[in-house]
Motif scaffolding. Structure first.
Motif, PDB file in Angstrom:
ATOM      1  N   LYS A 137     -27.692 -36.589 -53.688  1.00  0.00           N
ATOM      2  CA  LYS A 137     -27.842 -35.661 -52.563  1.00  0.00           C
ATOM      3  C   LYS A 137     -28.064 -36.422 -51.252  1.00  0.00           C
ATOM      4  O   LYS A 137     -27.599 -36.003 -50.184  1.00  0.00           O
ATOM      5  N   HIS A 138     -28.770 -37.551 -51.348  1.00  0.00           N
ATOM      6  CA  HIS A 138     -29.095 -38.307 -50.130  1.00  0.00           C
ATOM      7  C   HIS A 138     -27.838 -38.903 -49.484  1.00  0.00           C
ATOM      8  O   HIS A 138     -27.894 -39.364 -48.347  1.00  0.00           O
ATOM      9  N   LEU A 139     -26.731 -38.901 -50.202  1.00  0.00           N
ATOM     10  CA  LEU A 139     -25.498 -39.465 -49.641  1.00  0.00           C
ATOM     11  C   LEU A 139     -24.443 -38.384 -49.407  1.00  0.00           C
ATOM     12  O   LEU A 139     -23.251 -38.668 -49.347  1.00  0.00           O
ATOM     13  N   SER A 140     -24.902 -37.150 -49.236  1.00  0.00           N
ATOM     14  CA  SER A 140     -23.942 -36.037 -49.129  1.00  0.00           C
ATOM     15  C   SER A 140     -23.053 -36.152 -47.894  1.00  0.00           C
ATOM     16  O   SER A 140     -21.946 -35.639 -47.874  1.00  0.00           O
ATOM     17  N   ASP A 141     -23.553 -36.847 -46.844  1.00  0.00           N
ATOM     18  CA  ASP A 141     -22.753 -36.984 -45.610  1.00  0.00           C
ATOM     19  C   ASP A 141     -21.872 -38.237 -45.616  1.00  0.00           C
ATOM     20  O   ASP A 141     -21.058 -38.419 -44.713  1.00  0.00           O
ATOM     21  N   ALA A 142     -22.081 -39.099 -46.593  1.00  0.00           N
ATOM     22  CA  ALA A 142     -21.319 -40.359 -46.613  1.00  0.00           C
ATOM     23  C   ALA A 142     -19.863 -40.087 -46.987  1.00  0.00           C
ATOM     24  O   ALA A 142     -19.553 -39.139 -47.717  1.00  0.00           O
ATOM     25  N   ARG A 143     -18.983 -40.939 -46.468  1.00  0.00           N
ATOM     26  CA  ARG A 143     -17.569 -40.828 -46.841  1.00  0.00           C
ATOM     27  C   ARG A 143     -17.278 -41.834 -47.956  1.00  0.00           C
ATOM     28  O   ARG A 143     -17.966 -42.854 -48.077  1.00  0.00           O
ATOM     29  N   PRO A 144     -16.258 -41.567 -48.771  1.00  0.00           N
ATOM     30  CA  PRO A 144     -15.996 -42.421 -49.939  1.00  0.00           C
ATOM     31  C   PRO A 144     -15.964 -43.916 -49.645  1.00  0.00           C
ATOM     32  O   PRO A 144     -16.520 -44.701 -50.432  1.00  0.00           O
ATOM     33  N   PRO A 145     -15.356 -44.373 -48.515  1.00  0.00           N
ATOM     34  CA  PRO A 145     -15.343 -45.827 -48.310  1.00  0.00           C
ATOM     35  C   PRO A 145     -16.744 -46.425 -48.172  1.00  0.00           C
ATOM     36  O   PRO A 145     -16.916 -47.644 -48.319  1.00  0.00           O
ATOM     37  N   GLN A 146     -17.725 -45.590 -47.892  1.00  0.00           N
ATOM     38  CA  GLN A 146     -19.100 -46.096 -47.760  1.00  0.00           C
ATOM     39  C   GLN A 146     -19.837 -46.115 -49.101  1.00  0.00           C
ATOM     40  O   GLN A 146     -20.996 -46.528 -49.150  1.00  0.00           O
ATOM     41  N   LEU A 147     -19.179 -45.636 -50.149  1.00  0.00           N
ATOM     42  CA  LEU A 147     -19.861 -45.493 -51.445  1.00  0.00           C
ATOM     43  C   LEU A 147     -19.406 -46.562 -52.431  1.00  0.00           C
ATOM     44  O   LEU A 147     -18.268 -47.047 -52.358  1.00  0.00           O
ATOM     45  N   SER A 148     -20.284 -46.897 -53.368  1.00  0.00           N
ATOM     46  CA  SER A 148     -19.909 -47.827 -54.446  1.00  0.00           C
ATOM     47  C   SER A 148     -19.030 -47.083 -55.460  1.00  0.00           C
ATOM     48  O   SER A 148     -18.921 -45.840 -55.418  1.00  0.00           O
ATOM     49  N   GLY A 149     -18.459 -47.850 -56.388  1.00  0.00           N
ATOM     50  CA  GLY A 149     -17.614 -47.225 -57.409  1.00  0.00           C
ATOM     51  C   GLY A 149     -18.368 -46.183 -58.222  1.00  0.00           C
ATOM     52  O   GLY A 149     -17.879 -45.075 -58.450  1.00  0.00           O
ATOM     53  N   GLY A 150     -19.587 -46.534 -58.629  1.00  0.00           N
ATOM     54  CA  GLY A 150     -20.377 -45.594 -59.426  1.00  0.00           C
ATOM     55  C   GLY A 150     -20.733 -44.344 -58.635  1.00  0.00           C
ATOM     56  O   GLY A 150     -20.727 -43.224 -59.159  1.00  0.00           O
TER      57      GLY A 150
END
Ligand code: ATP
Length: 238
Positions: A137-150
């Protein structure tokens, strides 16, 4: 919801060559099962998953979701098939298939654009709830390129759950992740299966992943050569 695959044969034509990817598959999966489909590369795993998921209906034989009176998927119109997929099936793939210009929450809420009748606010709230369920939930505003694979895979799982599917179809969902991250993703599937009774059908070539399922179906050259119940390995052992 039961899934019945009857005498399923799928052939592909590659130039002059004909490949029999599936050869007379018989398979019944009851609602609430956790099944791993395994086999060597080219044994027909993805072809079978695509047929089960209604992504491909160009085969002989039948795939039926629901009771004995339910129509076979290949007899449905495109519209009916899309509605059946939307209502009953969720898909999780190795490549995540997220849209990079949308936030995690917007990716999760994407299915609301294709029906369901939720307002934008309700769809957003549902997306947040689902992201919370997968610990993101804490990353709900993040876009996919900002996220790790998991993290991307968690978003993809939340999206697959958006329309409350009865069956989750997962094609190598841990294939691009390191072992520990993959096991964390598996724990999410185990929870969904154990606590919510969602049927999980998972294609994998990884033994430690298959070992976590309750049933193992082994394909070889388009045929089922083994179909056994198994005691799933606990996380500590796997
Ligand atoms: N669109 C296609 N056109 C031609 N042949 C195909 C097509 N899709 C699959 N095949 C063939 O069907 C067989 C089964 O392929 P499938 O992708 O189902 O195997 P798989 O077990 O999922 O393999 P992998 O583990 O490598 O993903 C293979 O011989 C493959 O080359």
């Amino acid at each position: 919801m039961n899934l019945v695959v009857h005498n399923l044969t799928r052939r592909f034509h590659a130039g002059e060559r004909e490949v029999t990817a599936l050869d007379g598959i018989e398979l019944t999966i009851e609602g609430g099962e956790f099944v791993a489909i395994v086999g060597r590369s080219g044994s027909g795993k993805t072809t079978l998953l695509n047929a089960i998921g209604g992504l491909d209906t160009d085969y002989q034989g039948s795939v039926t979701l629901g009771g004995p009176d339910a129509p076979a998927l290949h007899t449905l119109s495109e519209r009916e098939l899309a509605a059946t997929r939307q209502r009953h099936l969720g898909y999780v793939f190795q490549q995540f298939n997220l849209l990079n210009h949308l936030s995690a929450a917007e990716n999760v809420a994407l299915p609301s654009f294709f029906g369901g009748g939720l307002s934008a606010a309700d769809a957003h709230q549902r997306a947040l709830d689902l992201l919370e369920g997968v610990g993101l939930k804490h990353l709900s505003d993040a876009r996919p390129p900002q996220l790790s694979g998991g993290q991307k895979q968690r978003v993809a799982i939340a999206r697959a759950l958006f329309a409350k599917p009865d069956i989750l179809l997962c094609d190598e969902p841990t294939g691009s992740l390191d072992r520990d991250t993959g096991l964390q993703i598996l724990e999410i599937f185990e929870r969904l299966n154990g606590e919510q009774g969602i049927t999980v059908i998972l294609v994998t070539h990884e033994h430690h992943v298959a070992a976590r399922a309750h049933r193992r179906v082994v394909l070889d050259q388009g045929r089922i050569v083994e179909d056994v119940a198994q005691t799933p390995l606990s996380p500590e052992v796997a």
